[in-house]
Design an enzyme around this catalytic site. Structure first.
Site, PDB file in Angstrom:
ATOM      1  N   HIS A  26       4.077  -2.618   9.871  1.00 21.98           N
ATOM      2  CA  HIS A  26       2.849  -2.519   9.080  1.00 21.98           C
ATOM      3  C   HIS A  26       2.249  -3.902   8.855  1.00 21.98           C
ATOM      4  CE1 HIS A  26       3.880   1.701   7.679  1.00 21.98           C
ATOM      5  NE2 HIS A  26       5.010   1.274   8.238  1.00 21.98           N
ATOM      6  N   ASP A 131      -2.924  -0.226   3.798  1.00 22.65           N
ATOM      7  CA  ASP A 131      -1.996   0.692   4.432  1.00 22.65           C
ATOM      8  C   ASP A 131      -2.055   2.037   3.721  1.00 22.65           C
ATOM      9  OD1 ASP A 131       0.758   1.973   5.003  1.00 22.65           O
ATOM     10  OD2 ASP A 131       0.779   0.219   6.301  1.00 22.65           O
ATOM     11  N   ASN A 366       3.485   0.342  16.762  1.00 19.65           N
ATOM     12  CA  ASN A 366       3.237  -1.060  17.065  1.00 19.65           C
ATOM     13  C   ASN A 366       3.753  -1.395  18.465  1.00 19.65           C
ATOM     14  OD1 ASN A 366       2.322  -3.696  15.894  1.00 19.65           O
ATOM     15  ND2 ASN A 366       4.443  -4.256  16.272  1.00 19.65           N
ATOM     16  N   GLU A 370       1.546  -2.320  21.939  1.00 20.56           N
ATOM     17  CA  GLU A 370       1.796  -3.582  22.633  1.00 20.56           C
ATOM     18  C   GLU A 370       2.162  -3.333  24.092  1.00 20.56           C
ATOM     19  OE1 GLU A 370       3.282  -6.353  18.862  1.00 20.56           O
ATOM     20  OE2 GLU A 370       4.701  -5.829  20.442  1.00 20.56           O
TER      21      GLU A 370
END
Length: 469
Positions: A26, A131, A366, A370
């Site tokens: 996060h 968030d 995440n 990526e």
């Protein structure tokens, strides 16, 4: 109410406040978003605890936040709390040892409110991007006449769509998209603990105060899901913004001390697309037995690999962590073909390296973003949270990955033969070549989307125009 001295207009038409949940996946995403926003000449204020501001800055890759004058870090204090050790033997693999950290973040409400009041006097419009699990912390923005908030979801649009449909018991009759209908049955069983579900429900209740939602995604990846979610927001007179990928795409290699990262130097000596990177994120704890099976599977696959092997993060990542043991003599046997990395691994830079041809991953969002943005295919091994739905998106919908283990077998150990098989399929078969071709194709599209006049570029410009209105 905030006042500006001498009735002069504030110096900035808009300022953005980032409020992440203080967990790595996060923190990292919102820090990367801070770079994108600041690049559009909008000042950014990044709010977290002292420890987690340090963590975010220490672990970020591809750019240096300390060299960006328009990103300001605000370090707040929380009450002391007990941070238990990770429990690899837990029935549900969700990192419940981080629950106390999540709970203590609610104590940031009053210091955040005080900071928001101060910042509101410096800008015409104060924009809070928070968030989804920090809704209660920023709730007092409603008392400021020039403030508005946007909820950031740290997971895929696919996950949010399925979660939303199940939780509001909405009928699927009015949804005709075949992608969504095909996977409407997916379950979130055993993805979260009961305590975390309660915490999530409480935080999500504050979403009614926001002006819209932000996703680290793009339409080349999740067009059907984003369209459905956008329609849902429009029905509430709110807006959805798909601004991803947040992570930088032109990677500037960082160094660790004078010697640099050993693993990157090792990759420099390897041929293109010959190494598989193995990492299960910052919240996964594996049993000793499972680690042994992975070790044997990687060894017998006869493929080159880098394995980031660390215990899960605790509440303070700078505390001492437990060194994970491997079979005796293992690292000597794999020398030259495999590399075990026990310190913090520069994941983004590893994925961007020409020698990296695959990524065995837990499928945290995440990591997914990526990997896809770098055109690297994934060997999917979900552990908890949104990871099972992300793995379906990766393997079944986008077709940029293969599966180690189906979620329905989550209670069983994955044996070395299954690890070996999955690695070989991706790295040494025609099917693997096709998966890599698809990953490169989608990765190219994702990278084009952030260039001038690309979809994500236009989305970001639209968002900046909107908050600067």
């Amino acid at each position: 109410m905030a006042h500006v001295r001498n009735n002069e207009p504030p110096p900035f038409p808009a300022a953005v406040v980032m409020v992440p949940l203080p967990l790595q996946g996060h923190l990292n995403q919102l820090l990367h978003l801070s770079r994108l926003v600041s690049d559009r000449n909008v000042p950014v204020h990044f709010i977290s605890t002292t420890t987690h501001c340090r963590q975010a800055k220490f672990r970020v890759q591809g750019w240096d936040p300390l060299k960006v004058a328009t990103i300001h870090f605000h370090e707040l204090k929380t009450p002391n709390f007990v941070s238990p050790k990770p429990n690899p033997n837990s029935t549900i693999k969700f990192p419940s040892h981080l629950q106390p950290l999540c709970e203590v973040t609610t104590q940031l409400r009053h210091p955040v409110a005080s900071l928001l009041r101060k910042l509101s006097a410096t800008t015409r419009r104060l924009v809070i991007i928070h968030d989804s699990l920090m809704g209660s912390v920023i709730q007092d923005f409603v008392s400021l006449p020039n403030a508005e908030s946007y909820t950031f979801h740290s997971v895929s649009a696919f996950t949010i769509l399925l979660y939303t449909l199940k939780n509001i018991r909405k009928q699927f009759d009015n949804i005709t998209d075949s992608v969504v209908l095909t996977y409407a049955h997916l379950s979130f069983e055993d993805c979260f603990t009961a305590e975390f579900k309660k915490f999530t429900a409480m935080q999500h209740d504050y979403a009614k105060l926001n002006s819209g939602r932000i996703y680290n995604s793009c339409r080349i990846m999740e067009q059907p899901m984003l369209d459905l979610l956008e329609n849902e927001e429009r029905n509430r007179n709110k807006t959805l913004w798909a601004l991803g990928p947040f992570n930088p795409l032109d990677i500037i290699r960082t160094t660790k001390g004078e010697k640099g990262y050993k693993c990157l130097k090792w990759l420099d000596t390897q041929e293109p697309n010959t190494v598989i990177f193995v990492s299960f994120g910052t919240t996964t704890s594996l049993t000793k037995e499972q680690i042994t099976e992975i070790a044997i599977g990687l060894e017998t696959s006869e493929q080159k690999f880098i394995w980031a092997l660390r215990d899960a993060d605790k509440g303070d990542v700078f505390d001492e962590y437990i060194t994970v043991e491997l079979p005796k003599g293992y690292e000597e046997r794999i020398k030259g073909r495999g590399l075990v990395v026990r310190e913090w691994a520069p994941q983004l830079e590893i994925l961007a390296h020409r020698a990296t041809g695959g990524f065995m991953s837990h499928c945290g969002w995440n990591s997914c973003m990526e990997s896809i943005s770098m055109g690297v295919p994934i060997v999917a091994w979900p552990m908890h949270s949104d990871q099972p739905t992300n793995s379906v998106l990766i393997t079944n919908i986008l077709k940029v990955g293969v599966t180690v283990r189906d979620w329905k077998w989550r209670d069983e150990i994955v044996v070395a033969e299954d690890v070996e098989k999955a690695v070989r399929i991706l790295m040494a078969t025609k099917d693997g070549e096709e998966t890599r071709r698809r990953a490169v194709e989608i990765g190219d599209g994702v990278r084009k989307s952030v260039k001038e006049d690309g979809d994500s570029w236009l989305q970001l410009q639209s968002f900046i125009d909107h908050i600067s209105r």
